[in-house]
Write a protein that holds these residues in place. Structure first.
Motif, PDB file in Angstrom:
ATOM      1  N   HIS A   1      26.346 -19.366 131.481  1.00  0.00           N
ATOM      2  CA  HIS A   1      25.778 -19.489 130.141  1.00  0.00           C
ATOM      3  C   HIS A   1      24.395 -18.881 130.020  1.00  0.00           C
ATOM      4  N   LEU A   2      23.973 -18.114 131.024  1.00  0.00           N
ATOM      5  CA  LEU A   2      22.681 -17.445 130.936  1.00  0.00           C
ATOM      6  C   LEU A   2      22.891 -15.936 130.942  1.00  0.00           C
TER       7      LEU A   2
ATOM      8  N   MET B   1      27.042 -26.226 131.385  1.00  0.00           N
ATOM      9  CA  MET B   1      26.303 -25.009 131.695  1.00  0.00           C
ATOM     10  C   MET B   1      26.325 -24.675 133.184  1.00  0.00           C
TER      11      MET B   1
ATOM     12  N   ASP C   1      14.263 -36.781 128.423  1.00  0.00           N
ATOM     13  CA  ASP C   1      13.487 -36.153 129.486  1.00  0.00           C
ATOM     14  C   ASP C   1      14.295 -36.021 130.772  1.00  0.00           C
TER      15      ASP C   1
ATOM     16  N   GLY D   1      17.803 -14.566 131.197  1.00  0.00           N
ATOM     17  CA  GLY D   1      17.630 -15.988 131.475  1.00  0.00           C
ATOM     18  C   GLY D   1      17.715 -16.837 130.220  1.00  0.00           C
TER      19      GLY D   1
ATOM     20  N   ILE E   1      28.640 -30.236 122.237  1.00  0.00           N
ATOM     21  CA  ILE E   1      28.192 -29.473 123.407  1.00  0.00           C
ATOM     22  C   ILE E   1      27.893 -28.058 122.935  1.00  0.00           C
TER      23      ILE E   1
ATOM     24  N   ILE F   1      19.503 -35.131 121.726  1.00  0.00           N
ATOM     25  CA  ILE F   1      18.833 -35.639 120.517  1.00  0.00           C
ATOM     26  C   ILE F   1      19.791 -35.610 119.325  1.00  0.00           C
ATOM     27  N   LEU F   2      20.518 -34.501 119.174  1.00  0.00           N
ATOM     28  CA  LEU F   2      21.488 -34.414 118.075  1.00  0.00           C
ATOM     29  C   LEU F   2      22.548 -35.502 118.212  1.00  0.00           C
TER      30      LEU F   2
ATOM     31  N   ARG G   1      18.572 -31.122 126.216  1.00  0.00           N
ATOM     32  CA  ARG G   1      17.711 -32.031 125.442  1.00  0.00           C
ATOM     33  C   ARG G   1      18.097 -32.000 123.961  1.00  0.00           C
ATOM     34  N   VAL G   2      18.252 -30.790 123.427  1.00  0.00           N
ATOM     35  CA  VAL G   2      18.617 -30.655 122.015  1.00  0.00           C
ATOM     36  C   VAL G   2      19.973 -31.331 121.751  1.00  0.00           C
ATOM     37  N   ALA G   3      20.931 -31.105 122.649  1.00  0.00           N
ATOM     38  CA  ALA G   3      22.248 -31.726 122.480  1.00  0.00           C
ATOM     39  C   ALA G   3      22.150 -33.245 122.502  1.00  0.00           C
TER      40      ALA G   3
ATOM     41  N   ASN H   1      14.501 -21.323 121.789  1.00  0.00           N
ATOM     42  CA  ASN H   1      15.770 -21.788 122.333  1.00  0.00           C
ATOM     43  C   ASN H   1      16.370 -22.892 121.464  1.00  0.00           C
TER      44      ASN H   1
ATOM     45  N   THR I   1      26.271 -31.677 128.628  1.00  0.00           N
ATOM     46  CA  THR I   1      25.794 -30.318 128.368  1.00  0.00           C
ATOM     47  C   THR I   1      25.341 -29.638 129.664  1.00  0.00           C
TER      48      THR I   1
ATOM     49  N   GLY J   1      16.357 -19.447 134.324  1.00  0.00           N
ATOM     50  CA  GLY J   1      16.506 -20.081 133.025  1.00  0.00           C
ATOM     51  C   GLY J   1      16.636 -21.586 133.073  1.00  0.00           C
TER      52      GLY J   1
ATOM     53  N   ASN K   1      16.365 -27.475 128.161  1.00  0.00           N
ATOM     54  CA  ASN K   1      16.058 -27.616 126.737  1.00  0.00           C
ATOM     55  C   ASN K   1      17.334 -27.715 125.904  1.00  0.00           C
ATOM     56  N   THR K   2      18.339 -26.940 126.285  1.00  0.00           N
ATOM     57  CA  THR K   2      19.613 -27.002 125.566  1.00  0.00           C
ATOM     58  C   THR K   2      20.234 -28.391 125.695  1.00  0.00           C
TER      59      THR K   2
ATOM     60  N   GLY L   1      14.493 -23.803 132.430  1.00  0.00           N
ATOM     61  CA  GLY L   1      13.904 -24.375 131.220  1.00  0.00           C
ATOM     62  C   GLY L   1      14.841 -24.300 130.028  1.00  0.00           C
ATOM     63  N   GLU L   2      15.538 -23.175 129.894  1.00  0.00           N
ATOM     64  CA  GLU L   2      16.464 -23.004 128.770  1.00  0.00           C
ATOM     65  C   GLU L   2      17.641 -23.983 128.884  1.00  0.00           C
ATOM     66  N   VAL L   3      18.129 -24.137 130.120  1.00  0.00           N
ATOM     67  CA  VAL L   3      19.265 -25.039 130.337  1.00  0.00           C
ATOM     68  C   VAL L   3      18.868 -26.473 129.996  1.00  0.00           C
TER      69      VAL L   3
END
Lengths: 163, 163, 163, 163, 163, 163
Positions: E10-11, F133, F91, E15, E77, F67-68, F63-65, B60, F129, F54, F60-61, F56-58
């Motif tokens: 967005h899924l 979503m 977190d 998922g 985003i 951090i960036l 989280r990535v946003a 992901n 983010t 999903g 994680n997305t 976890g995917e949401v």
């Protein structure tokens, strides 16, 4: 290529991604060299390399794009640390028989983390730029075998690709 | 792969680089699909795919990086036109026998210029992100065979890779 | 140069800055041409232009930087609208007698707002890039007379600098 | 302005561009001051400076744009090193007789490379922002005489413009 | 606030996250208004608002940051579409009794997708900028209640917050 | 929350904004932790957290946003210093009773200036983010109470929110 396997350093105990904390690492001089190759069809390669066709301009444009991308690596790769590069260079060598352009990028810094990603990113973006400039002549161009060739500095010391 | 060779469209008569002027092109719906592959050593591949090791998070994260890069393509590739993407998607498929992760990116827009570079860039940055997250386990990971698979829309119409 | 004075369009009634709302403007084909000049000392100019000294690479690097900056103009200029450019080009002409490099940038779009800022930004960043590459030979280099030369399209129609 | 001519430091022996490798340079405190000027028509200058017309907002917006651009300098100038700035400041002074706005930018860092480009970029982008906000009143505005005024730190030590 | 619940757009069926494909949506004029609030301690609020303390400069700096962030929203985003904004505006109102600065951002475009995220991002970054400029006086400042207030355009039509 | 009030450090004697000059500060190890909360309607919260949807995917997305965004903080906040982060982490914790997602971001660096803004920005962009979503299910989602929780390092030493 089958070195001893460490854990995936970007995952914490809960299996969630994380940036590696480099705060405790000693700053050392670090170098990374990456490489890759762009394979063109024979006619596209001939067009790129024929005299008076601006080969120098095309390669220089790819070089500039690669260097800029090396500096912007941490903006692109989520868990990569931003750091000031002391040097980023991109070189090309042409293989007329194979119709390929080989790309090599070298990055250096004095810091707490390595510059492999910066070198890999420089190669990738230089290759994409070549693709962009030649795609009118050949949509089928392939970017091949982007990989690390050499790194030095840091706790893991020197590493050199065995091939 | 040896289609009829056009001129290098990014060079003017003086052999200097230039952006192609797309002002006179008709806006059409355009799609591009690109692909590539990340080859890991067997131990690194096992580590990435073993249950509870956050494979989903890793993929992901690479997907997010690829989508963001597609949107930023014109910032990276000097002569690429900026355009608003209607869609950018990145998918992965794992090949346990070959220890590879295949990446496929799809981009769509309704505009005056194609989105091949956006799709190629999404694949490249997703691959670099996978490299980054697995490199502690295997520095020798190779990013292979990034290429265009399909495009439609625009004057040149539909194109499909023959393999 | 003393055309009829309109209000400062980026200030509202309270004297606070604001982006101009272009939502009601008709999209038209718009062109802008800007120019500027980099003045070097005689020795630095000689060094830049002497055969085998990479003049082409230096100018090409400045061209690439200018084109990339045109595309990123709205990121730099706070109240400038982002828009997809159909074309951005940067050209140079050298004046051996005056030891200057003249820069001209042309931008085109089909949109609701003009591209003067994109052309002005392209000239400025191309000039800064030349400065950067020649400053080891002459810290005193001057960037001169960046201005708009021509614009067309939009409600105000065609405008041409009178000199 | 005719100091002893060094080679163009951004070209290698093959006449190809390259980033200067600063890895071996000693970090020192470095300062650079650059300046430039925006020349408006009399009516546009009057409009900008008349009471209640938001002159402070306009200048502050240009200041913010200049400071942000200083921090993003290495993203714009291909061979410029990215480095963390300790300070970036932009000041303005108005000359009612000449209808000009003078801009001065100061940058400081403690690093391995100078901050001339950061200061020059801050002046350029502040000037472009002024142009953008006043162009509805005067398309003919000219950005003049962007140059380095002072630098200190590094091997070449202190330098001051002689005029 | 408890409108009929649609799926998480967005899924995909597996998922996994994906950008919504807006290629088939009709371009309409779209507006979004978002709001938020910065709560300061009484001494910090007094310092910010006391005459001669540059309140105008501070608010203008936050306004510029908010407008720039609206334009860069799709860079921040991951699944947000990039699109050219016709307008982005940020306004402030001060509440002396509550020691708060209320922020309101308005964005407009004519496009295939809404601009809620642009308006929400403008409020957030304007608030962060206020925090940054006042944090020396009060580290405990709180950014409160960032939310959408109004949207119009697109298939879902007009929406207005009920409070 | 009512600590002793210092001056607004980003204003000079003339009441104009300026970056704080950190050139004379001693580099120390600095940490900052910020937090915030996203409040959803009950149906939207149920949709986000239901198995196979999903979640976890949401997260994680987001989280990535986050951090960036932490790494790009100085690009967004005008007077914020750019600096290389040693660590940025984001977190989440879910509160089923309150239908909220709490976000916590931690940043660390060894430098001349603190990383509060980086942590605050990471929380803000992660929250935006999540909003993006989930907004198809609930336009009324509120981002609440973004604030600093802890900081250490630098002259002012350790600070901890009292609540």
């Amino acid at each position: 290529m089958t070195e001893p396997v460490a854990a995936l350093s970007h995952l914490d105990d809960a299996g969630q991604i994380r940036m590696v904390d480099v705060g405790a690492k000693t700053p050392t001089l670090r170098t990374a060299i990456a490489r890759g190759r762009v394979r063109l069809s024979a006619p596209a390669y001939a067009l790129l390399t024929q005299p008076g066709q601006g080969k120098g301009e095309v390669l220089n444009t790819a070089r500039v794009a690669g260097i800029l991308a090396a500096k912007r690596c941490a903006d692109l790769i989520p868990l990569c640390h931003s750091l000031p590069l002391a040097f980023a260079g991109v070189d090309f060598s042409l293989d007329d028989a194979a119709c390929t352009v080989a790309i090599r990028a070298t990055c250096r810094t004095s810091g707490q983390t390595g510059v492999e990603m910066e070198a890999m990113t420089a190669v990738s973006v230089a290759a994409l730029t070549l693709y962009d400039m030649c795609k009118a002549a050949d949509k089928g161009i392939v970017i091949e075998d982007i990989c690390l060739e050499y790194k030095s500095g840091g706790k893991s010391g020197e590493w050199r690709r065995e091939d």
